[in-house]
Scaffold this motif. Structure first.
Motif, PDB file in Angstrom:
ATOM      1  N   CYS A 326      89.012 -29.910-100.108  1.00 57.01           N
ATOM      2  CA  CYS A 326      88.094 -30.626 -99.214  1.00 57.01           C
ATOM      3  C   CYS A 326      87.728 -29.749 -98.022  1.00 57.01           C
ATOM      4  O   CYS A 326      88.586 -29.084 -97.429  1.00 57.01           O
ATOM      5  N   ASP A 327      86.448 -29.754 -97.656  1.00 56.87           N
ATOM      6  CA  ASP A 327      86.000 -28.927 -96.538  1.00 56.87           C
ATOM      7  C   ASP A 327      86.461 -29.470 -95.205  1.00 56.87           C
ATOM      8  O   ASP A 327      86.539 -28.703 -94.222  1.00 56.87           O
ATOM      9  N   ASP A 328      86.796 -30.778 -95.108  1.00 56.15           N
ATOM     10  CA  ASP A 328      87.186 -31.370 -93.833  1.00 56.15           C
ATOM     11  C   ASP A 328      88.711 -31.422 -93.677  1.00 56.15           C
ATOM     12  O   ASP A 328      89.249 -30.958 -92.660  1.00 56.15           O
ATOM     13  N   CYS A 329      89.397 -31.991 -94.672  1.00 56.30           N
ATOM     14  CA  CYS A 329      90.847 -32.219 -94.509  1.00 56.30           C
ATOM     15  C   CYS A 329      91.706 -31.251 -95.317  1.00 56.30           C
ATOM     16  O   CYS A 329      92.935 -31.367 -95.302  1.00 56.30           O
ATOM     17  N   ASP A 330      91.093 -30.313 -96.044  1.00 56.48           N
ATOM     18  CA  ASP A 330      91.818 -29.330 -96.857  1.00 56.48           C
ATOM     19  C   ASP A 330      92.731 -29.982 -97.895  1.00 56.48           C
ATOM     20  O   ASP A 330      93.772 -29.425 -98.273  1.00 56.48           O
ATOM     21  N   ARG A 331      92.371 -31.145 -98.366  1.00 59.78           N
ATOM     22  CA  ARG A 331      93.162 -31.800 -99.404  1.00 59.78           C
ATOM     23  C   ARG A 331      92.556 -31.465-100.766  1.00 59.78           C
ATOM     24  O   ARG A 331      91.336 -31.372-100.906  1.00 59.78           O
ATOM     25  N   ALA A 332      93.430 -31.321-101.768  1.00 55.41           N
ATOM     26  CA  ALA A 332      92.974 -30.984-103.114  1.00 55.41           C
ATOM     27  C   ALA A 332      92.502 -32.244-103.828  1.00 55.41           C
ATOM     28  O   ALA A 332      93.135 -33.300-103.739  1.00 55.41           O
ATOM     29  N   PHE A 333      91.415 -32.111-104.586  1.00 58.20           N
ATOM     30  CA  PHE A 333      90.885 -33.220-105.383  1.00 58.20           C
ATOM     31  C   PHE A 333      90.119 -32.617-106.556  1.00 58.20           C
ATOM     32  O   PHE A 333      89.726 -31.453-106.542  1.00 58.20           O
ATOM     33  N   ARG A 334      89.939 -33.425-107.592  1.00 60.74           N
ATOM     34  CA  ARG A 334      89.240 -32.959-108.791  1.00 60.74           C
ATOM     35  C   ARG A 334      87.750 -33.257-108.668  1.00 60.74           C
ATOM     36  O   ARG A 334      87.362 -34.393-108.395  1.00 60.74           O
ATOM     37  N   SER A 335      86.951 -32.216-108.915  1.00 60.21           N
ATOM     38  CA  SER A 335      85.507 -32.373-108.856  1.00 60.21           C
ATOM     39  C   SER A 335      84.870 -31.166-109.528  1.00 60.21           C
ATOM     40  O   SER A 335      85.388 -30.043-109.407  1.00 60.21           O
ATOM     41  N   PRO A 338      82.390 -27.942-105.482  1.00 59.84           N
ATOM     42  CA  PRO A 338      83.112 -28.039-104.196  1.00 59.84           C
ATOM     43  C   PRO A 338      82.399 -28.976-103.232  1.00 59.84           C
ATOM     44  O   PRO A 338      81.223 -29.290-103.374  1.00 59.84           O
ATOM     45  N   GLY A 339      83.142 -29.450-102.221  1.00 59.33           N
ATOM     46  CA  GLY A 339      82.586 -30.380-101.239  1.00 59.33           C
ATOM     47  C   GLY A 339      83.693 -31.082-100.501  1.00 59.33           C
ATOM     48  O   GLY A 339      84.724 -30.476-100.166  1.00 59.33           O
ATOM     49  N   ARG A 340      83.468 -32.399-100.236  1.00 61.26           N
ATOM     50  CA  ARG A 340      84.449 -33.198 -99.503  1.00 61.26           C
ATOM     51  C   ARG A 340      85.079 -34.214-100.442  1.00 61.26           C
ATOM     52  O   ARG A 340      84.487 -34.621-101.439  1.00 61.26           O
ATOM     53  N   CYS A 341      86.273 -34.639-100.098  1.00 62.66           N
ATOM     54  CA  CYS A 341      86.973 -35.640-100.902  1.00 62.66           C
ATOM     55  C   CYS A 341      86.344 -37.013-100.660  1.00 62.66           C
ATOM     56  O   CYS A 341      85.478 -37.194 -99.781  1.00 62.66           O
ATOM     57  N   ARG A 342      86.791 -37.998-101.416  1.00 54.89           N
ATOM     58  CA  ARG A 342      86.193 -39.325-101.337  1.00 54.89           C
ATOM     59  C   ARG A 342      86.435 -39.965 -99.975  1.00 54.89           C
ATOM     60  O   ARG A 342      85.554 -40.617 -99.408  1.00 54.89           O
ATOM     61  N   ASP A 343      87.633 -39.813 -99.411  1.00 52.00           N
ATOM     62  CA  ASP A 343      87.922 -40.429 -98.109  1.00 52.00           C
ATOM     63  C   ASP A 343      87.037 -39.838 -97.011  1.00 52.00           C
ATOM     64  O   ASP A 343      86.533 -40.574 -96.138  1.00 52.00           O
ATOM     65  N   CYS A 344      86.855 -38.521 -97.043  1.00 54.82           N
ATOM     66  CA  CYS A 344      86.016 -37.901 -96.006  1.00 54.82           C
ATOM     67  C   CYS A 344      84.554 -38.304 -96.181  1.00 54.82           C
ATOM     68  O   CYS A 344      83.825 -38.499 -95.183  1.00 54.82           O
ATOM     69  N   ARG A 345      84.090 -38.484 -97.427  1.00 56.75           N
ATOM     70  CA  ARG A 345      82.714 -38.934 -97.629  1.00 56.75           C
ATOM     71  C   ARG A 345      82.546 -40.362 -97.144  1.00 56.75           C
ATOM     72  O   ARG A 345      81.521 -40.711 -96.511  1.00 56.75           O
ATOM     73  N   ASP A 346      83.534 -41.251 -97.401  1.00 50.75           N
ATOM     74  CA  ASP A 346      83.429 -42.620 -96.922  1.00 50.75           C
ATOM     75  C   ASP A 346      83.473 -42.675 -95.393  1.00 50.75           C
ATOM     76  O   ASP A 346      82.773 -43.488 -94.767  1.00 50.75           O
ATOM     77  N   ARG A 347      84.287 -41.828 -94.791  1.00 50.52           N
ATOM     78  CA  ARG A 347      84.386 -41.839 -93.342  1.00 50.52           C
ATOM     79  C   ARG A 347      83.077 -41.389 -92.698  1.00 50.52           C
ATOM     80  O   ARG A 347      82.654 -41.911 -91.653  1.00 50.52           O
ATOM     81  N   ARG A 348      82.393 -40.430 -93.307  1.00 50.58           N
ATOM     82  CA  ARG A 348      81.122 -39.967 -92.750  1.00 50.58           C
ATOM     83  C   ARG A 348      80.006 -40.984 -92.975  1.00 50.58           C
ATOM     84  O   ARG A 348      79.039 -41.041 -92.200  1.00 50.58           O
ATOM     85  N   SER A 349      80.127 -41.811 -94.046  1.00 43.61           N
ATOM     86  CA  SER A 349      79.055 -42.789 -94.319  1.00 43.61           C
ATOM     87  C   SER A 349      79.200 -44.026 -93.451  1.00 43.61           C
ATOM     88  O   SER A 349      78.243 -44.841 -93.372  1.00 43.61           O
ATOM     89  N   GLU A 350      80.358 -44.316 -92.796  1.00 45.28           N
ATOM     90  CA  GLU A 350      80.519 -45.503 -91.942  1.00 45.28           C
ATOM     91  C   GLU A 350      79.697 -45.338 -90.665  1.00 45.28           C
ATOM     92  O   GLU A 350      79.653 -44.255 -90.078  1.00 45.28           O
TER      93      GLU A 350
END
Length: 356
Positions: A326-335, A338-350
Motif C-alpha cells: 500500500c502506498d499510504d500504510c505500507d501494508r501488503a495486499f493482493r492486487s 499497485p496502489g492503495r489497500c481497501r481501507d486506505c481507499r475507503d478512508r479517502r472516499s469518506e
C-alpha cells in the motif's frame, strides 16, 4: 647329541592308535575346538583341480559372509599373484564351486555377485526341509519307596444274622429297562506338536541350468547414414577416453546400431560414454560384451514427441494474484496492479466532517 629330539612329536606318535605304517604319511589328529572349517574330500582330493585352486577354495570357504573375494582382494591376502589367482578362480568356476552372476541394482548400476558352494553336486538334487524333531519323552520318575504300613486293626466280629435288619426288597416291573452303563468320559485330542520352520536357503541355479536367451541389441527406428557415421566415430574414439575399451573393427560394426539407437534418443555423447565405461569389472576380459550388455540393459526411454510437449505447454494454469504494498500504510495486499489497500481507499472516499 647332534640330532635334536622333539619330545612332543614322539609323545604324539606314541598316542596314535594302531601300528604305524612303514611308509607314507602319518596323521597326528588333534580335535579342533574353535576356528576350523569343514572341507569335503571331493574338494581336497579333486582330480581336476590344481593345488592352487584347492587352496583358494579353502581360503574362500573359511571367510565369513560379505568379505570381498575379488582377484585383487585375494592377492592382498595370499602370496600368489593375480594371474595365478584368476586361473584358480576360473577352475573353480568350471567345476561349479564358484559362480559369478551379474546383478542390476535399483540405481541402474550392474555389479558382480560371487557365490561359493561347498557341494555343487548337491545343487542338482532337490532338497527337502528337515523333518521336525519329536520331543523326547520325559524320563519316568523314580517311584518313592513305600512307607511302612501299620499293622491292620482287628475287625469287629459280625453280628448275628438275626440282629442285622435286612432292607425290604422292592419289586422290579418286568418292562423296566435295564440300567445303562455309565458313558465313558471323552478323551481330549492330543496337542499338535510344534512344527519346525523350514530352513530358507538361497536359491542358486545349478551350473547346468539353461540360461535365458540374451536380449537383442537395440536399433534406431529411423536409421540414417548420419547416425551410422556418428556411432562408428564414437566407438572408434572410445579407447582414447577409456584405454581398456580397445575394440576391433568387427566389434565397432556390430555395436554401431546400439550406439545409434542411443544417439537417436537425444543422449549426449559424454553421457553415453560415462554410462558405457564407468565402473567396469576387474579384470575386463571382453569389453565388447560389456558394451553390448550396457547398451541393451541401460537404454533410456525415447524423448517425448511434439504432441506430448504441446499438451504439456497448453495445460490449464492457476492464476495467482501477486502481493502489492500500500502506498499510504505500507501494508501488503493482493492486487493485480499497485496502489492503495481497501481501507486506505475507503478512508479517502469518506467526506470530511466540519467541526461543530
Amino acid at each position: 647329541m647332534d640330532t635334536q629330539q622333539n619330545t612332543a612329536l614322539r609323545r604324539a606318535l606314541a598316542e596314535v592308535p594302531g601300528p604305524l605304517p612303514t611308509s607314507g604319511v602319518i596323521h597326528v589328529v588333534i580335535p579342533h575346538t574353535d576356528r576350523f572349517t569343514v572341507v569335503g574330500n571331493h574338494l581336497a582330493q579333486h582330480p581336476g583341480l590344481s593345488c592352487t585352486a584347492v587352496g583358494i577354495a579353502v581360503r574362500i570357504q573359511s571367510l565369513p559372509q560379505g568379505v570381498e573375494v575379488s582377484i585383487k582382494a585375494l592377492a592382498a591376502r595370499c602370496r600368489e599373484g593375480e594371474k595365478r589367482i584368476a586361473a584358480g578362480l576360473r577352475e573353480l568356476e568350471d567345476f561349479g564351486y564358484l559362480q559369478r552372476v551379474l546383478e542390476r541394482l535399483p540405481s541402474g548400476r550392474v555389479v558382480t555377485r560371487t557365490v561359493f558352494c561347498n557341494q555343487p553336486a548337491a545343487l542338482l538334487h532337490p532338497r527337502h526341509p528337515a523333518a521336525p524333531r519329536q520331543p523326547a519323552a520325559p524320563a519316568p520318575l523314580p517311584s518313592p519307596e513305600p512307607a511302612p504300613t501299620p499293622p491292620p486293626e482287628p475287625e469287629p466280629a459280625p453280628a448275628p444274622a438275626a440282629e442285622q435288619p435286612m432292607p425290604p426288597e422292592q419289586p422290579v416291573p418286568p418292562d423296566a429297562p435295564a440300567p445303562e452303563a455309565p458313558a465313558p468320559l471323552p478323551v481330549p485330542p492330543p496337542l499338535p506338536l510344534p512344527q519346525a520352520e523350514p530352513v530358507s536357503l538361497p536359491f542358486v541355479p545349478p551350473p547346468t541350468a539353461p540360461k535365458p536367451p540374451p536380449r537383442p541389441l537395440p536399433r534406431p527406428s529411423d536409421p540414417t547414414p548420419e547416425l551410422d557415421r556418428a556411432a562408428t566415430a564414437f566407438l572408434g574414439d572410445l579407447h582414447r577416453h577409456a584405454p581398456r575399451f580397445m575394440l576391433t573393427e568387427d566389434d565397432v560394426r556390430q555395436l554401431a546400431p546400439g550406439v545409434a539407437a542411443w544417439l537417436e534418443r537425444a543422449v549426449h555423447p559424454d553421457a553415453l560414454r560415462h554410462a558405457l565405461t564407468d565402473d567396469p569389472p576387474v579384470p575386463l576380459r571382453r569389453p565388447a560384451l560389456l558394451l553390448k550388455h550396457r547398451l541393451t540393459e541401460l537404454l533410456p526411454p525415447p524423448p517425448p514427441g511434439a504432441r506430448e510437449l504441446a499438451a504439456l505447454a497448453h495445460r490449464p494454469r492457476t492464476t495467482v494474484t501477486p502481493f502489492q504494498t500500500c502506498d499510504d500504510c505500507d501494508r501488503a495486499f493482493r492486487s493485480p496492479t499497485p496502489g492503495r489497500c481497501r481501507d486506505c481507499r475507503d478512508r479517502r472516499s469518506e467526506p470530511i466532517r466540519s467541526a461543530a
